[in-house]
Design a protein around this motif. Structure first.
Motif, PDB file in Angstrom:
ATOM      1  N   HIS A   1      -8.562   2.554 -29.928  1.00 18.42           N
ATOM      2  CA  HIS A   1      -7.745   3.493 -29.137  1.00 18.42           C
ATOM      3  C   HIS A   1      -7.499   5.010 -30.924  1.00 18.42           C
ATOM      4  O   HIS A   1      -6.966   5.319 -29.948  1.00 18.42           O
ATOM      5  N   VAL A   2      -8.087   4.577 -31.640  1.00 19.86           N
ATOM      6  CA  VAL A   2      -8.109   5.810 -32.619  1.00 19.86           C
ATOM      7  C   VAL A   2      -9.286   6.697 -32.423  1.00 19.86           C
ATOM      8  O   VAL A   2      -9.839   6.454 -32.245  1.00 19.86           O
ATOM      9  N   PRO A   3      -9.116   8.401 -32.952  1.00 24.03           N
ATOM     10  CA  PRO A   3     -10.457   9.060 -32.068  1.00 24.03           C
ATOM     11  C   PRO A   3     -10.867   9.209 -33.356  1.00 24.03           C
ATOM     12  O   PRO A   3     -12.217   9.763 -33.883  1.00 24.03           O
ATOM     13  N   ASP A   4     -11.022   9.036 -34.860  1.00 23.48           N
ATOM     14  CA  ASP A   4     -11.339   8.308 -35.722  1.00 23.48           C
ATOM     15  C   ASP A   4     -11.589   7.132 -36.246  1.00 23.48           C
ATOM     16  O   ASP A   4     -11.268   6.549 -37.687  1.00 23.48           O
TER      17      ASP A   4
ATOM     18  N   LEU B   1     -10.428   4.838 -26.832  1.00 21.64           N
ATOM     19  CA  LEU B   1     -11.725   5.911 -26.933  1.00 21.64           C
ATOM     20  C   LEU B   1     -13.328   5.173 -27.264  1.00 21.64           C
ATOM     21  O   LEU B   1     -14.067   6.013 -26.993  1.00 21.64           O
ATOM     22  N   SER B   2     -13.444   3.882 -27.790  1.00 22.47           N
ATOM     23  CA  SER B   2     -14.542   3.410 -28.579  1.00 22.47           C
ATOM     24  C   SER B   2     -14.592   2.219 -28.317  1.00 22.47           C
ATOM     25  O   SER B   2     -13.286   1.395 -27.938  1.00 22.47           O
ATOM     26  N   HIS B   3     -15.759   1.700 -27.562  1.00 26.68           N
ATOM     27  CA  HIS B   3     -16.054   0.087 -27.865  1.00 26.68           C
ATOM     28  C   HIS B   3     -17.193  -0.507 -28.022  1.00 26.68           C
ATOM     29  O   HIS B   3     -17.914  -0.101 -28.290  1.00 26.68           O
ATOM     30  N   PHE B   4     -16.595  -0.900 -29.083  1.00 26.94           N
ATOM     31  CA  PHE B   4     -17.381  -2.075 -29.862  1.00 26.94           C
ATOM     32  C   PHE B   4     -18.445  -2.902 -29.435  1.00 26.94           C
ATOM     33  O   PHE B   4     -17.501  -3.975 -28.814  1.00 26.94           O
ATOM     34  N   THR B   5     -19.202  -3.281 -30.008  1.00 26.30           N
ATOM     35  CA  THR B   5     -20.174  -4.939 -29.880  1.00 26.30           C
ATOM     36  C   THR B   5     -20.051  -5.635 -31.590  1.00 26.30           C
ATOM     37  O   THR B   5     -19.530  -3.869 -32.650  1.00 26.30           O
ATOM     38  N   PRO B   6     -19.780  -6.662 -31.993  1.00 25.57           N
ATOM     39  CA  PRO B   6     -20.551  -6.500 -32.875  1.00 25.57           C
ATOM     40  C   PRO B   6     -21.282  -5.975 -34.166  1.00 25.57           C
ATOM     41  O   PRO B   6     -20.810  -5.730 -35.228  1.00 25.57           O
TER      42      PRO B   6
ATOM     43  N   ALA C   1     -18.459  14.369 -30.272  1.00 28.32           N
ATOM     44  CA  ALA C   1     -19.585  13.545 -30.486  1.00 28.32           C
ATOM     45  C   ALA C   1     -19.488  12.483 -30.814  1.00 28.32           C
ATOM     46  O   ALA C   1     -18.815  11.941 -30.926  1.00 28.32           O
ATOM     47  N   CYS C   2     -20.519  11.911 -31.080  1.00 33.35           N
ATOM     48  CA  CYS C   2     -20.305  10.158 -31.230  1.00 33.35           C
ATOM     49  C   CYS C   2     -19.957   9.884 -33.168  1.00 33.35           C
ATOM     50  O   CYS C   2     -19.934  10.968 -33.475  1.00 33.35           O
TER      51      CYS C   2
ATOM     52  N   VAL D   1      -9.996  11.614 -23.769  1.00 34.31           N
ATOM     53  CA  VAL D   1      -8.193  13.127 -24.350  1.00 34.31           C
ATOM     54  C   VAL D   1      -8.003  13.386 -25.184  1.00 34.31           C
ATOM     55  O   VAL D   1      -8.655  13.333 -26.622  1.00 34.31           O
ATOM     56  N   ARG D   2      -7.576  14.517 -25.291  1.00 35.73           N
ATOM     57  CA  ARG D   2      -7.362  15.472 -26.582  1.00 35.73           C
ATOM     58  C   ARG D   2      -6.864  15.069 -27.669  1.00 35.73           C
ATOM     59  O   ARG D   2      -5.839  14.325 -27.103  1.00 35.73           O
ATOM     60  N   ASP D   3      -6.614  14.692 -28.808  1.00 34.80           N
ATOM     61  CA  ASP D   3      -6.079  14.257 -30.055  1.00 34.80           C
ATOM     62  C   ASP D   3      -4.731  14.104 -29.410  1.00 34.80           C
ATOM     63  O   ASP D   3      -3.647  13.481 -29.767  1.00 34.80           O
ATOM     64  N   ASP D   4      -3.990  15.451 -29.351  1.00 34.20           N
ATOM     65  CA  ASP D   4      -2.853  16.004 -29.036  1.00 34.20           C
ATOM     66  C   ASP D   4      -2.147  15.478 -27.716  1.00 34.20           C
ATOM     67  O   ASP D   4      -0.907  15.616 -27.899  1.00 34.20           O
ATOM     68  N   HIS D   5      -3.165  14.739 -27.036  1.00 33.11           N
ATOM     69  CA  HIS D   5      -2.449  14.535 -25.352  1.00 33.11           C
ATOM     70  C   HIS D   5      -2.370  13.221 -25.357  1.00 33.11           C
ATOM     71  O   HIS D   5      -2.321  12.070 -24.259  1.00 33.11           O
ATOM     72  N   LEU D   6      -2.952  11.949 -26.784  1.00 32.96           N
ATOM     73  CA  LEU D   6      -3.437  10.624 -26.061  1.00 32.96           C
ATOM     74  C   LEU D   6      -2.609  10.312 -26.322  1.00 32.96           C
ATOM     75  O   LEU D   6      -1.837   9.025 -25.169  1.00 32.96           O
TER      76      LEU D   6
END
Ligand SMILES: [Zn+2]
Length: 351
Positions: free
Chosen positions: A213-216, A262-267, A22-23, A65-70
């Motif tokens: 790059h981080v899942p959280d 994994l994330s694509h941020f805007t300001p 999820a988001c 991609v699953r965390d344990d395969h990043l």
């Protein structure tokens, strides 16, 4: 779970398993696909998709991609692990060094460097140097204890150490961390959540090109804010999915870097991440370098069936001309606050 399997990469590598998470920001389950691309840089098999959350508009890799395969997505020659030597600020003529000292004292809080009153030329030169220095040197805070998360081979640690900081680092990659050890023994190799630092240990913490790059990402910012001393500053830099490049090039935008981003941020979404983690954004800078646009242009031309033209643009003389033209127009992207990279300063919000 949806997954698009490809026949396998050049080495016949298997596709890493993915999950339909999820988001990261609001937890909503619904999202619409925006861009779909293969791994452009390293040929990890499978096509990846960036989706926009229907709840809050956040852009993230889904399925991801699953965390344990990043770790499988990062080859040994990943650029972050092979940085050049640190760009230490004190070099060149004594006149230049005087200008650097003035700029650091005046613009970045290094009052210890200010001795005599400099002449007009030194101040003018210092003002010009400051534009670059503020991207390379952490602003001085507190007692000068600095942590770089995702320190790679230690470029930022070397710069900070030359400026008088006590430095420490966190790095996932053991080979890069071994190089960073020339600057400090306080180096955690592994995930930042597992790093053994105590509350309030640092005056400035930086995380350059880590959060995407981080899942959280919210948890990562919260963890780093917890390590800040009172009055401390966290500096975070990420590619800007709200800039001109993403708008112009779409799925060919070089900042996508799938599947590693994994994330694509805007300001706006980066600011929301900081606030959810208990922080307060104190400034936001935009950066735009010609090479980001030229990478995107090359990918765009290849996507549009013009690989010969893409190669022509990489031909040195033409690349030089394009780069020069961009140098002249890029201040526009910064002024419009639509740069390719955003860097924000975060303090802990008042409790
Ligand atoms: Zn959301």
């Amino acid at each position: 779970m949806t997954r698009v399997d490809a026949p396998g990469g050049p080495g016949g590598a298997a596709a890493p398993p993915t999950v339909d998470a999820a988001c990261f920001l609001c937890g909503a389950g619904d999202a619409d696909p925006v861009w779909t691309t293969p791994d452009r840089a390293f040929g990890v098999p499978v096509v990846y998709t960036v989706a926009r959350c229907r709840g809050c508009g956040f852009l993230y890799q889904r399925p991801r991609v699953r965390d344990d395969h990043l770790a499988d997505c990062y080859p040994d020659h990943y650029p972050r692990h092979q940085e050049p030597s640190p760009r230490v600020p004190f070099k060149g003529s004594s006149a230049r060094v005087r200008a650097v000292r003035w700029a650091l004292a005046r613009g970045l809080g290094y009052t210890a460097w200010q001795h005599e009153r400099p002449g007009l030329l030194t101040r003018l030169r210092g003002r010009r140097l400051l534009r670059r220095l503020r991207w390379d040197c952490p602003p001085w805070r507190g007692r000068g204890r600095y942590l770089d998360v995702g320190c790679g081979s230690g470029g930022a640690l070397g710069v900070a150490q030359s400026l008088g900081w006590q430095v420490a680092g966190v790095e996932m990659d053991a080979a890069a961390a071994a190089k960073a050890r020339r600057f400090t023994a306080r180096l955690h190799v592994g995930d930042l959540q597992a790093a053994p630092f105590g509350a309030g240990e640092f005056d400035v913490i930086s995380a350059y090109h880590v959060l995407e790059h981080v899942p959280d990402p919210v948890g990562a910012v919260r963890r780093m804010l917890g390590w800040l001393a009172p009055g401390g500053l966290l500096v975070v830099e990420v590619p800007n999915a709200g800039g001109f490049g993403a708008r112009l090039f779409g799925r060919a935008w070089s900042g996508l870097e799938l599947p590693r981003h994994l994330s694509h941020f805007t300001p706006e979404t980066l600011g929301r991440t900081a606030r959810q983690a208990g922080g307060r954004v104190v400034w936001c800078w935009h950066q735009a370098k010609p090479r980001y646009y030229l990478w995107s242009l090359g990918l765009w031309l290849r996507d549009h069936g013009a690989p010969a033209l893409a190669r022509a643009c990489e031909w040195r003389p033409l690349y030089g001309v394009l780069k020069l033209l961009l140098e002249l127009t890029l201040p526009l992207a910064r002024w419009a606050r639509r740069g390719e990279v955003i860097r924000i300063g975060i303090e802990r919000a008042a409790q």
